[in-house]
Design a protein around this motif. Sequence first.
Motif, PDB file in Angstrom:
ATOM      1  N   ILE A  83     -58.663 -31.059 -41.687  1.00 42.22           N
ATOM      2  CA  ILE A  83     -57.276 -31.329 -42.074  1.00 42.22           C
ATOM      3  C   ILE A  83     -57.279 -32.542 -42.992  1.00 42.22           C
ATOM      4  O   ILE A  83     -57.897 -33.566 -42.673  1.00 42.22           O
ATOM      5  N   GLN A  84     -56.608 -32.412 -44.140  1.00 40.19           N
ATOM      6  CA  GLN A  84     -56.494 -33.526 -45.078  1.00 40.19           C
ATOM      7  C   GLN A  84     -55.039 -33.697 -45.473  1.00 40.19           C
ATOM      8  O   GLN A  84     -54.323 -32.706 -45.655  1.00 40.19           O
ATOM      9  N   PRO A  85     -54.589 -34.938 -45.650  1.00 39.72           N
ATOM     10  CA  PRO A  85     -53.206 -35.159 -46.085  1.00 39.72           C
ATOM     11  C   PRO A  85     -53.028 -34.738 -47.548  1.00 39.72           C
ATOM     12  O   PRO A  85     -53.972 -34.779 -48.328  1.00 39.72           O
ATOM     13  N   THR A  86     -51.821 -34.329 -47.899  1.00 39.05           N
ATOM     14  CA  THR A  86     -51.517 -33.996 -49.284  1.00 39.05           C
ATOM     15  C   THR A  86     -50.819 -35.188 -49.936  1.00 39.05           C
ATOM     16  O   THR A  86     -50.422 -36.141 -49.264  1.00 39.05           O
ATOM     17  N   GLY A 100     -46.895 -35.819 -48.661  1.00 41.60           N
ATOM     18  CA  GLY A 100     -46.524 -36.078 -47.278  1.00 41.60           C
ATOM     19  C   GLY A 100     -46.836 -34.968 -46.307  1.00 41.60           C
ATOM     20  O   GLY A 100     -46.570 -35.108 -45.118  1.00 41.60           O
ATOM     21  N   GLY A 101     -47.383 -33.890 -46.758  1.00 40.39           N
ATOM     22  CA  GLY A 101     -47.756 -32.789 -45.874  1.00 40.39           C
ATOM     23  C   GLY A 101     -49.216 -32.896 -45.494  1.00 40.39           C
ATOM     24  O   GLY A 101     -49.828 -33.963 -45.576  1.00 40.39           O
ATOM     25  N   ALA A 102     -49.776 -31.781 -45.074  1.00 40.40           N
ATOM     26  CA  ALA A 102     -51.189 -31.736 -44.707  1.00 40.40           C
ATOM     27  C   ALA A 102     -51.743 -30.358 -45.059  1.00 40.40           C
ATOM     28  O   ALA A 102     -51.017 -29.368 -45.049  1.00 40.40           O
ATOM     29  N   SER A 103     -53.026 -30.332 -45.378  1.00 37.23           N
ATOM     30  CA  SER A 103     -53.701 -29.082 -45.702  1.00 37.23           C
ATOM     31  C   SER A 103     -54.809 -28.807 -44.707  1.00 37.23           C
ATOM     32  O   SER A 103     -55.517 -29.725 -44.288  1.00 37.23           O
ATOM     33  N   THR A 105     -51.596 -25.150 -47.142  1.00 37.79           N
ATOM     34  CA  THR A 105     -50.814 -26.380 -47.086  1.00 37.79           C
ATOM     35  C   THR A 105     -49.604 -26.214 -46.170  1.00 37.79           C
ATOM     36  O   THR A 105     -48.958 -25.168 -46.166  1.00 37.79           O
ATOM     37  N   ASP A 124     -46.053 -28.395 -44.336  1.00 38.32           N
ATOM     38  CA  ASP A 124     -45.104 -29.485 -44.563  1.00 38.32           C
ATOM     39  C   ASP A 124     -45.362 -30.685 -43.674  1.00 38.32           C
ATOM     40  O   ASP A 124     -44.936 -31.794 -43.984  1.00 38.32           O
ATOM     41  N   SER A 125     -46.029 -30.483 -42.538  1.00 39.10           N
ATOM     42  CA  SER A 125     -46.249 -31.590 -41.612  1.00 39.10           C
ATOM     43  C   SER A 125     -47.672 -31.554 -41.063  1.00 39.10           C
ATOM     44  O   SER A 125     -48.340 -30.520 -41.076  1.00 39.10           O
ATOM     45  N   GLN A 126     -48.093 -32.696 -40.548  1.00 34.88           N
ATOM     46  CA  GLN A 126     -49.397 -32.811 -39.904  1.00 34.88           C
ATOM     47  C   GLN A 126     -49.440 -31.929 -38.654  1.00 34.88           C
ATOM     48  O   GLN A 126     -50.458 -31.321 -38.357  1.00 34.88           O
TER      49      GLN A 126
END
Length: 84
Positions: free
Chosen positions: A28-31, A34-37, A55, A57-59
């Motif tokens: 998991i990596q932040p975008t 403000g979201g996460a991929s 991707t 919208d949230s962690q």
Amino acid sequence: MENEEGGPVHLRRIDPSQNMRRFYMVAIQPTLFGGASVIRNWGRIGTSGQSMMETFDSQDGAATASMKLQRAKRRRGYRDCDPD
């Protein structure tokens, strides 16, 4: 989610009777927005394999998807391993 150190999860499935030597990695990596991929990489051990990024919208959404992927792979016989 991810392992205790917060890094990617590395799984392997090795079955010599089927000539199967596969790996699966989930991270998991932040975008930037403000979201996460959730980043997945899979293939035969010794190759670079294939990759896919999804991707969220949230962690929390990314963590849920990561856990779901890991459960599915473990049901299919993949086991945790140390990264190479």
